[in-house]
Motif scaffolding. Structure first.
Motif, PDB file in Angstrom:
ATOM      1  N   ALA C  44       1.775  12.057   9.135  1.00  0.00           N
ATOM      2  CA  ALA C  44       0.894  11.435   7.903  1.00  0.00           C
ATOM      3  C   ALA C  44       0.598  10.291   8.289  1.00  0.00           C
ATOM      4  O   ALA C  44      -0.436   9.727   7.935  1.00  0.00           O
ATOM      5  N   CYS C  45       1.580   9.327   8.220  1.00  0.00           N
ATOM      6  CA  CYS C  45       1.622   7.914   8.188  1.00  0.00           C
ATOM      7  C   CYS C  45       0.981   7.104   9.487  1.00  0.00           C
ATOM      8  O   CYS C  45       0.241   6.241   9.359  1.00  0.00           O
ATOM      9  N   ARG C  46       1.254   7.907  10.481  1.00  0.00           N
ATOM     10  CA  ARG C  46       0.626   7.535  11.914  1.00  0.00           C
ATOM     11  C   ARG C  46       0.963   6.017  12.435  1.00  0.00           C
ATOM     12  O   ARG C  46       0.564   5.530  13.372  1.00  0.00           O
ATOM     13  N   SER C  82      -2.303  -1.646  15.963  1.00  0.00           N
ATOM     14  CA  SER C  82      -2.512  -0.327  15.069  1.00  0.00           C
ATOM     15  C   SER C  82      -1.688  -0.258  14.030  1.00  0.00           C
ATOM     16  O   SER C  82      -1.931  -0.103  13.055  1.00  0.00           O
ATOM     17  N   GLN C  85      -2.369  -2.827  11.485  1.00  0.00           N
ATOM     18  CA  GLN C  85      -3.614  -2.232  10.678  1.00  0.00           C
ATOM     19  C   GLN C  85      -3.044  -1.272   9.714  1.00  0.00           C
ATOM     20  O   GLN C  85      -3.869  -1.506   8.750  1.00  0.00           O
ATOM     21  N   LEU C  86      -2.660  -0.391  10.257  1.00  0.00           N
ATOM     22  CA  LEU C  86      -2.260   0.614   9.239  1.00  0.00           C
ATOM     23  C   LEU C  86      -1.308   0.141   7.974  1.00  0.00           C
ATOM     24  O   LEU C  86      -1.534   0.522   7.045  1.00  0.00           O
ATOM     25  N   LEU C  89      -3.670  -1.598   5.736  1.00  0.00           N
ATOM     26  CA  LEU C  89      -4.443  -0.672   4.948  1.00  0.00           C
ATOM     27  C   LEU C  89      -3.437  -0.292   3.908  1.00  0.00           C
ATOM     28  O   LEU C  89      -3.833   0.006   2.758  1.00  0.00           O
ATOM     29  N   ILE C  90      -2.411   0.195   4.213  1.00  0.00           N
ATOM     30  CA  ILE C  90      -1.407   0.588   2.923  1.00  0.00           C
ATOM     31  C   ILE C  90      -1.006  -0.654   1.974  1.00  0.00           C
ATOM     32  O   ILE C  90      -1.203  -0.305   0.811  1.00  0.00           O
ATOM     33  N   GLU C  92      -2.867  -3.052   1.283  1.00  0.00           N
ATOM     34  CA  GLU C  92      -3.993  -3.378   0.641  1.00  0.00           C
ATOM     35  C   GLU C  92      -4.028  -2.723  -0.669  1.00  0.00           C
ATOM     36  O   GLU C  92      -4.558  -3.210  -1.612  1.00  0.00           O
ATOM     37  N   ASP C  93      -3.512  -1.278  -0.593  1.00  0.00           N
ATOM     38  CA  ASP C  93      -3.632  -0.697  -1.995  1.00  0.00           C
ATOM     39  C   ASP C  93      -2.423  -0.683  -2.761  1.00  0.00           C
ATOM     40  O   ASP C  93      -2.259   0.087  -4.023  1.00  0.00           O
ATOM     41  N   PHE C 123      -5.073 -10.305  -0.204  1.00  0.00           N
ATOM     42  CA  PHE C 123      -5.143  -9.228  -1.091  1.00  0.00           C
ATOM     43  C   PHE C 123      -5.090  -9.316  -2.495  1.00  0.00           C
ATOM     44  O   PHE C 123      -4.227  -9.963  -2.872  1.00  0.00           O
ATOM     45  N   ILE C 147       2.661   5.529  -1.243  1.00  0.00           N
ATOM     46  CA  ILE C 147       1.931   5.339   0.133  1.00  0.00           C
ATOM     47  C   ILE C 147       1.704   6.926   0.614  1.00  0.00           C
ATOM     48  O   ILE C 147       0.908   6.891   1.696  1.00  0.00           O
ATOM     49  N   LEU C 148       1.903   7.876  -0.224  1.00  0.00           N
ATOM     50  CA  LEU C 148       1.608   9.125   0.103  1.00  0.00           C
ATOM     51  C   LEU C 148       2.213   9.673   1.706  1.00  0.00           C
ATOM     52  O   LEU C 148       1.456  10.398   2.312  1.00  0.00           O
ATOM     53  N   HIS C 172      -9.374   9.316  -0.799  1.00  0.00           N
ATOM     54  CA  HIS C 172      -8.602   7.750  -1.265  1.00  0.00           C
ATOM     55  C   HIS C 172      -8.124   8.232  -2.674  1.00  0.00           C
ATOM     56  O   HIS C 172      -7.191   7.550  -3.122  1.00  0.00           O
TER      57      HIS C 172
END
Lengths: 497, 123, 349
Positions: C44-46, C82, C85-86, C89-90, C92-93, C123, C147-148, C172
Motif C-alpha cells: 500500500a505505501c509504495r 520517489s 516524493q511519496l 505526499l503523505i 502534506e496531508d 505545507f 496515513i492509511l 482521497h
C-alpha cells in the motif's frame, strides 16, 4: 432510387467490419431462437464435439486475439495458463464493469447480443476446465442485467448451460454479480475481491489470477468484447480472424466515437486502421467547419493524440508509443474549442474520485496533480508547476500498485507533451486559448455596441455600465464570466478572449 | 417450440436453426426497434408501443414488431428498421410515436418510403 | 534456493521470499510503512520500491518475490526521489503537530521524513481538524494523522480475527472506520489494542494518564503478563518509577499480540489500594508484615491443622491467572504434603 434508405448503405456502417457487434441491432436479444438462427451456439458445439480443450486453446492462440479490456494480453496464452493451472475448481469471469467515461461498447454487446458472451464463457470454461462462471456487470446497466439473466435462463433451458452440455459430461453455470459503481472494480484483482464480498481494492501481483484468482482458485478473466469475438473465431476458424487486423494485433476493435465529431456512436474497425480514417471517413469529421485538435483514446488511462499523429495505425503498441493507449475503446474527438488543460483536468478528476485509496501515489499524488491543474486553470499557475506535474506524474506511474494509478497521469503527461504551449499560455499569459477556463476569460464590448442596454439588463452581477445609445463597458473585476451578455447581445458586439 | 429439450448434438442444433427459420412466414415483414439503453432513453418505448398498436389496429398479421439492441448510431435514436421479404431494409431514424404511425401508414399500406425520415436524409 | 544480487551483494534465499526479506537477510534495510512480518504483504505505501534490472517501473520489494538471477538496487537517485516524493505526499496531508505529538520520537513517518529530508515548511496546516474519536475507553483515533498503511485493519482481520475496522469511502476520502460509523465503542472492537501497537503514527494512541514522550521514558521492563496462564511477554514502559504504558513484546510467544487486559489493564500497578506487603489480621484490623513473617505464620497454621484434623481438612482451588508451573506446584503441595485430592481449578468450571 437516389436516396439511401438503409443503414447498410451509409459510410458509417459500410466502412466498419462488424464481428463483436455482428448481431447488435439485428436480433431480438431476449429470444435465444434468433441467436441460434444467426449461427448461435454452433461454436460451442464445435468446441465441445470437435475441437476439445486443447483444440480450442490452439484456435484462440492462432487467432491472435488480444484482451479488449485495454491491456491487450493474448487471450490464447491466458487460456492456456488457465488450462495448465492446477486446481480442483476453476472459474471464468466476464468483466462487464465498463467504466471509462464515454465508453459503452460492452453495454451494447450485453444489451444487443447477450448470448454471444454466454456462449464464449462456456467455451472458455470447457477449454480450461472451469465449472462455474460469473459475469461482473455494473448495476448501472439494468437492461444489460435483465437481458443477461433472460439469456442465462434460456441457455439453461436449451442445455447450453447446466450439466452435460452437448451430451459431453461437461457442466457449466453462470451467475451474475452486480458492481456497485466503483471504477477500480474493473481491475481484475479488485473485481475478484468484490465478487468475494470484500472491498474492491487491488491486491499485489503475484499471485496472478490465472493461478490464484477467485477464492484463490485458478481464474480466467476476460472482458465482454474479448468474449464476443470468441464464437466467430471458433466458428470461422483462427485463420479467418488472423487475416483481419495488423501484424501484431489481429481482428477488430470497437470504439465509442464521441465529442466534436459529426457521426458519434459505436464503430467496429479492423485493428491497424489509421486514426484519420476513423475520424474523417467513418466519423465524418468535425462539425461546424472547426479544426481538429486532438483525439483522446483510452479514457482516464489514455492520452490525447494531436494532429501530427493522425495517421497512426490504431493498435496497442502504436498508441502506447505516442503516450496514449487503446484502453477499452473510448475515442473522444476535440476541436479548437477544447482546452487541453481543462481536458486533462477532467480526466484526472475522474481518476482522483475513482482511486480506491489504497496506495500512496494514486491516493495522494493524483489529488496533488489535480490541485496543480486547478491552480493553472484558475490563473494562479507558475512555470515550475509544469515541471512538478511532469515529475509527480512520472513518480505516480513508477510506483502505483495497480493499473489505475499507473495510467492516471497519462492524460496530463500526454497533453503536456503535445500541447505545452497551451499550458504555458495559461501560466505565462494568463489566457485560455480555447476560451474554456472561466477564470482566464475576459468579456469585452467592442465598438459594434449600439448601446441598447440589453446586456446591462441580463447581467446577473450588474457589472456592465453605459448610457443609452453609447458604448457599454464591462467591469472585469466584478464580472463572473457567465456569458449571459454575449448570448443576449443582438449585434454580437461582445467578445470573449 | 423448443420444448425445453436440451440440444445434444451438432445435427440437432442445425435442425433447430432450420426449424426456427421455417417458422417465419415467407411474407413476414419484420420491424426491429432499437431498444438498447440509448434507444429507450431517446424515447423508443412509446415509439414501439405506437408501432404495435398500429399493426394491431390494422390487423397486419404478417407484420412482426420486435425489439433489438443498438446498431451503434445512438445519435439518431429512436430508430427502427423494416425488413421486407424481398430483402429490402429501410432504416427510419429520429422517430416519435406520431412519425412512426405516419411511416407505417405510408410504408406498409401504400408502399411508399418517407424519405425525409430515413437515415439517408440525416447522414 | 534462489540466488540473486542486491546492491552488489550475492544473496541466497528460499523460493517465495520477498525482495524485502531477502535484503533484510543480508542486513540491507529497505524502509516501509505498511509492512509487518506477521501480516500478508499489502503493497500500500509504495515506500519500499526498488529497481530491478530489466523492469522499467520501480517494484514494491514487499510484494515482489525474489527470482533467480535478479539484480536489485535498493538505493539510487531515482529511488530516493520517489521515496521522498511519496513521503512529501503523505506529509502534506498530515497535521504539522510533531511539537505537541506524544508519538514524536517513535513515529515511523517522522523518522522516514528525517531520513529523506522532507521539510515541514511549505505545507499549510490542515484548516479544519477532524475531532479526535475517543469513544473507546482505551485508545483514541485521530483520522488526520492516519496515513492509511492499513496495518490496523489487517491486524484486526488476520491476527485478531475480529474485523472490527475497515476502509470506508474511496480515493482521497478513504479513511479507517467501522460499520455505521457510530464510534469505535459501538463497534465489534474488543479493545485488544493490537491495532494501536502497529500504528506507525499517532493515529491510534493508547489513552494514558501521563503526558510523556519517548525520551522521557526511564526504562522498559520485560515481564510476563499476570492476567492469565498464557504467558504473554510485555514491556512495561516506566517513567518516574511508574508504569505509563504497556508494549507487547514481538519476541515473546505472543508475537506482539495482547488482549485488552494485558495491553491496557495496568493502572492497578500504581493504585493506592494495591497491596504491596502481606497483611496479618489482628483483631478487627490488619497489620503490615514481612513475607518471612507471613509465610512462617501460614506454614505454622497449616502444619497445626494437618496434625489436628488430617488431610481432609484441606482443599485448594487454583487459578487460571497463575502459570502452569504455579498450578503444578500447588497440586503437588496438596497431594504430596497434605495428602488429599481436594484440588480443583477455575478453568474446569
Amino acid at each position: 432510387m437516389d436516396q439511401k434508405h438503409s443503414v447498410l448503405e451509409m459510410d458509417y456502417i459500410r466502412k466498419q467490419e462488424r464481428i463483436a457487434l455482428k448481431n447488435c441491432g439485428l436480433i431480438d436479444p431476449e429470444r435465444i431462437e434468433e441467436y441460434i438462427r444467426y449461427d448461435g451456439y454452433q461454436a460451442l458445439a464445435k468446441a465441445i464435439l470437435q475441437l476439445g480443450p486443447e483444440g480450442v486453446i490452439e484456435e484462440v492462440e492462432a487467432s491472435g486475439l488480444r484482451g479488449r479490456g485495454g491491456a491487450g494480453f493474448p487471450t490464447g496464452r491466458k487460456w492456456r495458463s488457465g488450462y495448465l493451472a492446477k486446481g480442483n475448481e476453476k472459474f471464468i469471469i466476464c468483466n462487464a464493469d465498463e467504466g471509462d467515461p464515454g465508453a459503452f461498447m460492452d453495454r451494447s454487446i450485453l444489451e444487443g447480443d447477450p448470448h454471444s458472451v454466454i456462449e464464449a464463457m462456456t467455451i472458455a470454461a470447457f477449454a480450461i476446465g472451469a465449472t462455474k462462471g460469473f459475469i461482473y456487470v455494473r448495476a448501472e446497466y439494468p437492461i444489460a442485467v435483465k437481458r443477461l439473466q433472460i439469456a442465462i435462463d434460456q441457455a439453461h433451458e436449451m442445455g447450453f448451460l447446466g450439466s452435460d452440455i452437448f451430451g459431453s459430461g461437461f457442466g457449466f453455470d453462470i451467475e451474475l454479480r452486480l458492481g456497485a459503481g466503483a471504477f477500480v472494480c474493473g481491475e481484475a484483482k479488485a473485481l475478484i475481491a468484490s465478487i468475494e464480498g470484500k472491498r474492491g481494492m487491488p491486491t499485489p501481483k503475484p499471485p496472478r489470477t490465472n493461478d490464484k484468482g477467485l477464492w484463490s482458485k485458478p481464474t480466467i478473466l476476460n472482458n465482454v468484447e474479448t468474449f464476443a469475438n470468441i464464437p466467430p473465431i471458433i466458428r470461422n476458424g483462427a485463420g479467418w480472424y488472423a487475416a483481419i487486423g495488423s501484424e501484431k494485433s489481429k481482428g477488430t476493435k470497437v470504439f465509442a466515437l464521441g465529442g466534436k465529431i459529426n457521426r458519434t456512436g459505436l464503430v467496429e474497425i479492423p485493428i491497424g486502421t489509421p486514426l484519420r480514417e476513423v475520424i474523417f471517413d467513418i466519423g465524418g469529421g468535425i462539425p461546424g467547419g472547426k479544426k481538429f485538435k486532438a483525439v483522446q483514446t483510452g479514457g482516464p488511462s489514455g492520452g490525447c493524440i494531436p494532429t501530427e499523429h493522425l495517421d497512426v495505425k490504431i493498435d496497442y503498441e502504436s498508441l502506447q508509443d505516442i503516450g496514449s493507449m487503446m484502453g477499452s475503446g473510448g475515442m473522444i474527438v476535440m476541436d479548437e474549442d477544447n482546452c487541453m488543460v481543462d481536458i486533462a483536468r477532467f480526466f484526472l478528476e475522474f481518476s482522483v474520485e475513482e482511486s480506491c485509496g489504497k496506495c500512496t501515489p494514486c491516493r495522494e499524488g493524483t489529488k496533488k496533480m489535480l490541485g496543480i491543474l486547478e491552480k493553472i486553470t484558475s490563473g494562479e499557475g507558475v512555470m515550475s508547476d509544469l515541471d512538478d506535474l511532469e515529475r509527480l506524474g512520472q513518480i505516480i506511474k513508477d510506483t502505483s500498485l495497480c493499473g489505475l494509478g499507473k495510467t492516471a497521469p497519462n492524460p496530463v503527461l500526454s497533453t503536456l507533451k503535445y500541447f505545452r504551449d497551451e499550458y504555458e499560455a495559461h501560466v505565462k499569459d494568463k489566457t485560455c486559448p480555447a476560451g474554456v477556463c472561466k477564470a482566464l476569460l475576459q468579456y469585452t464590448i467592442t465598438d459594434k455596441c449600439i448601446g441598447c442596454g440589453i446586456c446591462k439588463t441580463v447581467c446577473p452581477v450588474s457589472c456592465i455600465t453605459g448610457n443609452k445609445k453609447e458604448k457599454h463597458v464591462i467591469d472585469p473585476s466584478a464580472c463572473i464570466r457567465c456569458g449571459a451578455c454575449q448570448e443576449a447581445c443582438p449585434v454580437d458586439a461582445i467578445i470573449k478572449r | 417450440m423448443t420444448g425445453g429439450l436440451a440440444v445434444k448434438s451438432f445435427e440437432e442444433l442445425m435442425a433447430l436453426k432450420e426449424r426456427i427459420g421455417r417458422e417465419e412466414a415467407t411474407d413476414e415483414i419484420k420491424i426491429m426497434v432499437g431498444m438498447a439503453t440509448c434507444g429507450i432513453s431517446a424515447g423508443a418505448k412509446p415509439v414501439m408501443k405506437a408501432l404495435m398498436a398500429f399493426v394491431e389496429e390494422q390487423g397486419l398479421k404478417q407484420v412482426k414488431v420486435k425489439q433489438t439492441g443498438c446498431i451503434g448510431i445512438c445519435r439518431l435514436e429512436p430508430m427502427f428498421e423494416i425488413f421486407e421479404p424481398g430483402g429490402e431494409r429501410t432504416t427510419y431514424v429520429d422517430m416519435t410515436p406520431e412519425k412512426a404511425v405516419e411511416v407505417l401508414e405510408a410504408h406498409l399500406l401504400h408502399h411508399h418510403v418517407i424519405e425525409k425520415y430515413t437515415i439517408g436524409a440525416y447522414d | 534456493m534462489i540466488k540473486l544480487i542486491i546492491d552488489g551483494v550475492a544473496v541466497e534465499v528460499e523460493k517465495g521470499t520477498s525482495i524485502l526479506d531477502a535484503a533484510r537477510s543480508v542486513n540491507i534495510k529497505i524502509p516501509t510503512l505498511c509492512h509487518d512480518d506477521r501480516l500478508k504483504p499489502s503493497g500500500a505505501c509504495r515506500i519500499c520500491g526498488v529497481e530491478i534490472e530489466g523492469s522499467s517501473e520501480l517494484q514494491a520489494s514487499c510484494t515482489t518475490p525474489a527470482r533467480e538471477g535478479m539484480v536489485v538496487r535498493t538505493q539510487s537517485d531515482r529511488i530516493r526521489a520517489s521515496r521522498k516524493q511519496l513521503l512529501e505526499l503523505i506529509w502534506e496531508d498530515h497535521p504539522n503537530e510533531c511539537l505537541s505529538c506524544q508519538k514524536a520520537g517513535e513515529c515511523e513517518l517522522q523518522d522516514l521524513c528525517y531520513d529523506y529530508g522532507v521539510e515541514a515548511e511549505g505545507f499549510a496546516p490542515l484548516k479544519v481538524r477532524t475531532p479526535l474519536e475517543d469513544s473507546n475507553p482505551f485508545y483514541t483515533f485521530d483520522k488526520d494523522k492516519c496515513i492509511l498503511c492499513g496495518k490496523c485493519v489487517r491486524v484486526c482481520e488476520e491476527l485478531q480475527g475480529e474485523s472490527a475496522i475497515h476502509f470506508v469511502q474511496r480515493g482521497h476520502e478513504t479513511a479507517i472506520s467501522h460499520p455505521f460509523e457510530k464510534g469505535m465503542a459501538y463497534s465489534t472492537c474488543v479493545s485488544c489494542g493490537n491495532c494501536v501497537e502497529v500504528c506507525p503514527t499517532a493515529a491510534l494512541m493508547p489513552k494514558t494518564e501521563e503526558k510523556f514522550r519517548v525520551w522521557d521514558i526511564d526504562k522498559k521492563v520485560r515481564t510476563t503478563c499476570s492476567y492469565c496462564g498464557v504467558g504473554c511477554q510485555l514491556d512495561l514502559v516506566v517513567k518516574d518509577n511508574k508504569v505509563v504504558r504497556v508494549d507487547a513484546a514481538r519476541d515473546g510467544e505472543n508475537e506482539g499480540m495482547l488482549c485488552v487486559k494485558g495491553k491496557f489493564g495496568y493502572s492497578f500497578l500504581s493504585h493506592e489500594d494495591r497491596l504491596t506487603t502481606p497483611l496479618i489480621r489482628e483483631g478487627d484490623g490488619f497489620r503490615e508484615a514481612s513475607w518471612d513473617e507471613a509465610l512462617d505464620l501460614v506454614a505454622d497454621r497449616m502444619t497445626g491443622i494437618y496434625k489436628a484434623h488430617g488431610s481432609e481438612a484441606f482443599a485448594a482451588f487454583a487459578s487460571a491467572r497463575c502459570t502452569n508451573e504455579d498450578n503444578y506446584v500447588l497440586q503437588k503441595m496438596v497431594r504430596g504434603i497434605f495428602k488429599t485430592n481436594n484440588i480443583d481449578h477455575c478453568a474446569r468450571l
